[in-house]
Motif scaffolding. Structure first.
Motif, PDB file in Angstrom:
ATOM      1  N   THR A  15      50.148  40.703  36.410  1.00  0.00           N
ATOM      2  CA  THR A  15      51.494  40.341  36.862  1.00  0.00           C
ATOM      3  C   THR A  15      51.617  40.567  38.355  1.00  0.00           C
ATOM      4  O   THR A  15      51.154  41.586  38.867  1.00  0.00           O
ATOM      5  N   LEU A  16      52.281  39.631  39.025  1.00  0.00           N
ATOM      6  CA  LEU A  16      52.654  39.799  40.426  1.00  0.00           C
ATOM      7  C   LEU A  16      54.167  39.869  40.510  1.00  0.00           C
ATOM      8  O   LEU A  16      54.855  38.899  40.191  1.00  0.00           O
ATOM      9  N   ARG A  17      54.660  41.033  40.892  1.00  0.00           N
ATOM     10  CA  ARG A  17      56.095  41.186  41.120  1.00  0.00           C
ATOM     11  C   ARG A  17      56.364  40.721  42.546  1.00  0.00           C
ATOM     12  O   ARG A  17      55.724  41.177  43.486  1.00  0.00           O
ATOM     13  N   HIS A  18      57.320  39.817  42.691  1.00  0.00           N
ATOM     14  CA  HIS A  18      57.558  39.157  43.973  1.00  0.00           C
ATOM     15  C   HIS A  18      58.150  40.100  45.011  1.00  0.00           C
ATOM     16  O   HIS A  18      58.030  39.844  46.214  1.00  0.00           O
ATOM     17  N   THR A  19      58.806  41.139  44.569  1.00  0.00           N
ATOM     18  CA  THR A  19      59.408  42.145  45.447  1.00  0.00           C
ATOM     19  C   THR A  19      59.463  43.448  44.664  1.00  0.00           C
ATOM     20  O   THR A  19      59.146  43.473  43.479  1.00  0.00           O
TER      21      THR A  19
ATOM     22  N   GLU B  56      45.207  36.760  46.440  1.00  0.00           N
ATOM     23  CA  GLU B  56      45.308  35.486  47.168  1.00  0.00           C
ATOM     24  C   GLU B  56      46.660  34.816  46.922  1.00  0.00           C
ATOM     25  O   GLU B  56      47.273  34.269  47.832  1.00  0.00           O
ATOM     26  N   ARG B  57      47.134  34.874  45.698  1.00  0.00           N
ATOM     27  CA  ARG B  57      48.431  34.271  45.367  1.00  0.00           C
ATOM     28  C   ARG B  57      49.569  35.041  46.027  1.00  0.00           C
ATOM     29  O   ARG B  57      50.567  34.447  46.439  1.00  0.00           O
ATOM     30  N   ALA B  58      49.421  36.366  46.125  1.00  0.00           N
ATOM     31  CA  ALA B  58      50.430  37.173  46.816  1.00  0.00           C
ATOM     32  C   ALA B  58      50.480  36.795  48.296  1.00  0.00           C
ATOM     33  O   ALA B  58      51.561  36.649  48.878  1.00  0.00           O
ATOM     34  N   ARG B  59      49.320  36.610  48.891  1.00  0.00           N
ATOM     35  CA  ARG B  59      49.245  36.195  50.298  1.00  0.00           C
ATOM     36  C   ARG B  59      49.914  34.827  50.457  1.00  0.00           C
ATOM     37  O   ARG B  59      50.694  34.612  51.400  1.00  0.00           O
ATOM     38  N   ALA B  60      49.644  33.914  49.540  1.00  0.00           N
ATOM     39  CA  ALA B  60      50.234  32.570  49.602  1.00  0.00           C
ATOM     40  C   ALA B  60      51.755  32.628  49.464  1.00  0.00           C
ATOM     41  O   ALA B  60      52.456  31.771  50.011  1.00  0.00           O
ATOM     42  N   ARG B  61      52.282  33.634  48.768  1.00  0.00           N
ATOM     43  CA  ARG B  61      53.736  33.813  48.638  1.00  0.00           C
ATOM     44  C   ARG B  61      54.346  34.413  49.898  1.00  0.00           C
ATOM     45  O   ARG B  61      55.552  34.551  49.994  1.00  0.00           O
TER      46      ARG B  61
ATOM     47  N   LEU C  43      56.294  56.740  35.305  1.00  0.00           N
ATOM     48  CA  LEU C  43      55.167  56.343  34.462  1.00  0.00           C
ATOM     49  C   LEU C  43      54.230  57.509  34.154  1.00  0.00           C
ATOM     50  O   LEU C  43      53.276  57.342  33.406  1.00  0.00           O
ATOM     51  N   GLY C  44      54.473  58.655  34.769  1.00  0.00           N
ATOM     52  CA  GLY C  44      53.555  59.789  34.679  1.00  0.00           C
ATOM     53  C   GLY C  44      52.928  60.009  36.043  1.00  0.00           C
ATOM     54  O   GLY C  44      53.358  59.437  37.052  1.00  0.00           O
ATOM     55  N   VAL C  45      51.884  60.820  36.106  1.00  0.00           N
ATOM     56  CA  VAL C  45      51.213  61.077  37.377  1.00  0.00           C
ATOM     57  C   VAL C  45      50.409  59.831  37.749  1.00  0.00           C
ATOM     58  O   VAL C  45      49.590  59.354  36.966  1.00  0.00           O
ATOM     59  N   ALA C  46      50.687  59.308  38.940  1.00  0.00           N
ATOM     60  CA  ALA C  46      50.092  58.017  39.356  1.00  0.00           C
ATOM     61  C   ALA C  46      49.486  58.090  40.743  1.00  0.00           C
ATOM     62  O   ALA C  46      50.000  58.778  41.635  1.00  0.00           O
ATOM     63  N   ARG C  47      48.396  57.353  40.910  1.00  0.00           N
ATOM     64  CA  ARG C  47      47.799  57.113  42.224  1.00  0.00           C
ATOM     65  C   ARG C  47      48.503  55.888  42.782  1.00  0.00           C
ATOM     66  O   ARG C  47      48.635  54.880  42.095  1.00  0.00           O
ATOM     67  N   ARG C  48      48.926  55.950  44.049  1.00  0.00           N
ATOM     68  CA  ARG C  48      49.638  54.842  44.684  1.00  0.00           C
ATOM     69  C   ARG C  48      48.804  54.306  45.845  1.00  0.00           C
ATOM     70  O   ARG C  48      48.486  55.037  46.758  1.00  0.00           O
ATOM     71  N   TYR C  49      48.468  53.033  45.772  1.00  0.00           N
ATOM     72  CA  TYR C  49      47.622  52.382  46.769  1.00  0.00           C
ATOM     73  C   TYR C  49      48.366  51.219  47.427  1.00  0.00           C
ATOM     74  O   TYR C  49      49.078  50.473  46.754  1.00  0.00           O
ATOM     75  N   TRP C  50      48.119  51.038  48.718  1.00  0.00           N
ATOM     76  CA  TRP C  50      48.591  49.842  49.426  1.00  0.00           C
ATOM     77  C   TRP C  50      47.384  48.994  49.810  1.00  0.00           C
ATOM     78  O   TRP C  50      46.349  49.535  50.244  1.00  0.00           O
ATOM     79  N   ILE C  51      47.513  47.693  49.627  1.00  0.00           N
ATOM     80  CA  ILE C  51      46.490  46.734  50.085  1.00  0.00           C
ATOM     81  C   ILE C  51      47.154  45.815  51.103  1.00  0.00           C
ATOM     82  O   ILE C  51      48.159  45.166  50.818  1.00  0.00           O
ATOM     83  N   THR C  52      46.581  45.761  52.299  1.00  0.00           N
ATOM     84  CA  THR C  52      47.058  44.846  53.337  1.00  0.00           C
ATOM     85  C   THR C  52      46.414  43.493  53.100  1.00  0.00           C
ATOM     86  O   THR C  52      45.202  43.394  52.903  1.00  0.00           O
ATOM     87  N   LEU C  53      47.252  42.443  53.107  1.00  0.00           N
ATOM     88  CA  LEU C  53      46.752  41.083  52.818  1.00  0.00           C
ATOM     89  C   LEU C  53      46.453  40.320  54.106  1.00  0.00           C
ATOM     90  O   LEU C  53      46.998  40.554  55.123  1.00  0.00           O
TER      91      LEU C  53
END
Length: 173
Positions: free
Chosen positions: A84-88, A123-128, A163-173
């Motif tokens: 799933t890609l959440r748009h925002t 790639e689809r996120a970048r296109a959005r 959601l519980g203990v989570a790792r949070r990552y950012w990816i620059t497009l």
């Protein structure tokens, strides 16, 4: 060769077989919170229709909902998982969940499908027009952490989330 397709009633039997494999395990990326009755063809059809509707940006953003596009990972007519890609993001998804969620059925794991699907959706996120995306995974999910890191994910932190203990990552497009 795998492909990403829109959710469809045509794969109901394969999806149900996959659901039996998952058992009580969460099917990340599948949008199951939108399902009411998956035991009937009608209920399954209503669910896939709802997933399509959620891709419309005009639905707006609430504390519990954001526009999102759902794809199924399919190969040879077999349902292998979802992404799933959440748009925002809203505040809840900024804490845990992020822009992209995915899950691969147990019998299809360790084949590189999650990495392939994530690459396609980035790639689809970048296109959005997104310039960076947040992905989270359970703190103990080493396979998902490695998948995200292979795609350039930079660990921001590990924290307690809804959601519980989570790792949070950012990816620059």
């Amino acid at each position: 060769m795998p492909e990403l397709i829109e959710p469809t009633v045509a794969l109901r039997d394969s999806w149900r077989e996959s659901a039996r494999e998952w058992g009580d395990e969460s099917q990340d990326g599948a949008g199951l919170w939108e399902a009411e009755d998956l035991s009937t063809v009608e209920g399954f059809a209503a669910w896939t229709k709802r997933l399509h509707e959620l891709s419309d940006d005009s639905i707006g953003v609430t504390e519990d909902l954001v526009p999102a596009t759902f794809w199924w990972i399919v190969e040879g007519g077999t349902y292998l998982g979802a992404i799933t890609l959440r748009h925002t993001l809203n505040a809840k998804l900024l804490e845990g969940g992020g822009h992209i969620g995915y899950g691969i059925r147990p019998s299809a794991r360790r084949r590189g499908l999650a990495s392939w699907a994530l690459g396609e959706v980035l790639e689809r996120a970048r296109a959005r027009g997104l310039d960076r995306v947040l992905l989270t995974c359970d703190a103990g999910n080493e396979a998902s952490a490695k998948t995200i890191e292979r795609h350039g994910g930079v660990l921001e932190d590990i924290r307690d989330t809804w959601l519980g203990v989570a790792r949070r990552y950012w990816i620059t497009l």
